[in-house]
Design an enzyme around this catalytic site. Structure first.
Site, mmCIF file in Angstrom:
data_model
loop_
_atom_site.group_PDB
_atom_site.id
_atom_site.type_symbol
_atom_site.label_atom_id
_atom_site.label_comp_id
_atom_site.label_asym_id
_atom_site.label_seq_id
_atom_site.Cartn_x
_atom_site.Cartn_y
_atom_site.Cartn_z
ATOM 1 N N HIS A 98 14.436 54.085 -32.125
ATOM 2 C CA HIS A 98 13.140 53.577 -31.674
ATOM 3 C C HIS A 98 13.331 52.544 -30.558
ATOM 4 O O HIS A 98 12.667 52.603 -29.521
ATOM 5 C CB HIS A 98 12.391 52.957 -32.846
ATOM 6 N N GLU A 140 12.552 53.235 -26.399
ATOM 7 C CA GLU A 140 11.520 52.447 -25.744
ATOM 8 C C GLU A 140 12.046 51.819 -24.456
ATOM 9 O O GLU A 140 11.389 51.867 -23.410
ATOM 10 C CB GLU A 140 11.017 51.362 -26.690
ATOM 11 N N LYS A 163 12.887 54.651 -21.695
ATOM 12 C CA LYS A 163 11.721 55.277 -21.051
ATOM 13 C C LYS A 163 11.005 54.282 -20.137
ATOM 14 O O LYS A 163 10.478 54.655 -19.084
ATOM 15 C CB LYS A 163 10.762 55.871 -22.086
ATOM 16 N N ASN A 164 10.989 53.002 -20.515
ATOM 17 C CA ASN A 164 10.409 51.992 -19.631
ATOM 18 C C ASN A 164 11.189 51.900 -18.322
ATOM 19 O O ASN A 164 10.612 51.774 -17.234
ATOM 20 C CB ASN A 164 10.397 50.629 -20.312
#
Length: 415
Positions: free
Chosen positions: A258, A262, A265-266
């Site tokens: 997780h 995150e 992808k940011n």
């Protein structure tokens, strides 16, 4: 998470749960919640959870969870009651509070003596599965209430709102971890070979990061039809590049995925949206195994974020991306404003952290810090006490700093 919510459908689903069928409520339920909220949660370390999971003693798990989960639920019930009325009266927030009351009641219908009865042990495990399912959309449901409140005002969120959500979601992460571990060991959830409950004692961090990279790359290609190169390097404690070297630790694989997903992808989104010309600079990922820390750094050249926005990056519902299409069946790349705050909570839950360093005009470094030793990786849990009560009272007061050009007011302000 998807925010395409229907309160009515959510409520129907909630009422249809087998554990929601009409039963006579416990006469002393309020007193029990008050009593349990005065107990401290029993924070455990990964080392303790591994030892317990190796023993696979269902009676011991029953006795621990029968007491511990109601303690954690009661602390959050008391904090929910401290929310301002204009938020607490939102339908979705009422629903969440009702869920917590009901789950507390469900567990207190069992007795400590039930640990010795096989049928009671089976019923307890089934009830945990029902409670876990009941709370599966709590993040989205609570978010609906926050969004409704935010839409009533154009002002910034009150600091105590973030304070509450950090504590509320941390508690939720901890409760679901304990329930999931029990359900893997003694219930319907499948145990991954080589794992002890939800813990993988030989988790290869590089494999998890590569999987998260693959998933983030897929989304990036779907939205932008292009994707930056992604470079992954592993360093040992001597600072040397360790080509092909495994980085092994004991951890919860889903939590690590997780967080890594995150941040990656940011970085991909920032790199593509803020590229100069036709060249997209690569995203660099460094995995460093230190003496006591394990760090994962994700670096991009996406032109960074201005300093004036740094404090907002970990506020719920703040995002540098436009709000995504709620009707899309494809998971959004960004825009809901929950990714970074929740990822930091996953890191902090086991005594780690997640930090950002951004240079406006250049790029951003995001670092996940994890504890290398199981004895150091212990739960960090919210406590409901006088100090936390005061935090909510202070949060609704006027600001005690005056910043030139600032026109913000708390979202909870009655004005």
């Amino acid at each position: 998470p998807s925010f395409k919510l229907s309160y009515y459908n959510e409520y129907k689903s909630y009422l249809s749960c087998t554990s929601m069928k009409s039963t006579r409520p416990l006469s002393n339920l309020v007193q029990l919640v008050d009593q349990y909220s005065r107990y401290h949660p029993s924070a455990i370390t990964l080392a303790q959870l591994v030892d317990f999971s190796k023993k696979r003693d269902e009676q011991e798990s029953y006795r621990f969870l029968h007491r511990e989960i109601p303690v954690r639920l009661s602390h959050m019930i008391k904090e929910l009651q401290l929310l301002p009325e204009n938020l607490r009266q939102k339908r979705s927030v009422k629903l969440v509070e009702d869920m917590y009351w009901k789950s507390f009641e469900d567990l207190k219908r069992f007795t400590p003596e039930g640990a010795k009865d096989e049928q009671t042990l089976s019923r307890f495990t089934r009830r945990l599965a029902e409670i876990k399912q009941r709370h599966s959309n709590v993040v989205e449901t609570m978010a609906e209430g926050i969004i409704a409140l935010r839409n009533e005002s154009e002002n910034r969120c009150d600091p105590s709102l973030n304070y509450f959500l950090d504590r509320f979601y941390t508690s939720r992460i901890s409760i679901r971890a304990l329930m999931s571990n029990h359900l893997v060991l003694f219930g319907p959830l499948e145990e991954v070979p080589g794992c002890y409950g939800i813990l993988d004692p030989q988790l290869n961090v590089v494999d998890i990061v590569e999987e998260a990279t693959s998933n983030a790359r897929y989304l990036c290609n779907h939205y932008y039809h292009t994707c930056p190169d992604i470079q992954i390097n592993v360093f040992n404690k001597n600072g040397l590049v360790a080509e092909g070297e495994k980085v092994i630790m004991t951890y919860i694989a889903s939590h690590l995925h997780h967080m890594a997903f995150e941040l990656i992808k940011n970085a991909l989104r920032a790199s593509v949206e803020r590229k100069s010309g036709d060249t997209i600079p690569p995203v660099k990922i460094r995995i460093v195994q230190g003496d006591r820390d394990l760090c994962i750094k994700v670096s991009d050249r996406g032109h960074g974020i201005p300093m004036r926005l740094h404090d907002q990056l970990f506020q719920y519902h703040y995002s540098t991306a436009p709000e995504p299409d709620k009707d899309s069946h494809i998971p959004p790349l960004a825009g809901f404003g929950y990714g970074l705050p929740l990822s930091r909570l996953y890191a902090r839950y086991l005594n780690g952290n997640l930090k950002l360093m951004s240079l406006d005009g250049y790029g951003t470094d995001a670092v996940i810090y994890l504890q290398s030793f199981n004895e150091d990786a212990g739960e960090v849990l919210p406590l409901f006490n006088k100090t936390s009560r005061v935090k909510y009272q202070i949060g609704s007061m006027v600001h005690d700093w005056n910043v030139a050009g600032s026109k913000s007011k708390p979202i909870w302000s009655a004005e």
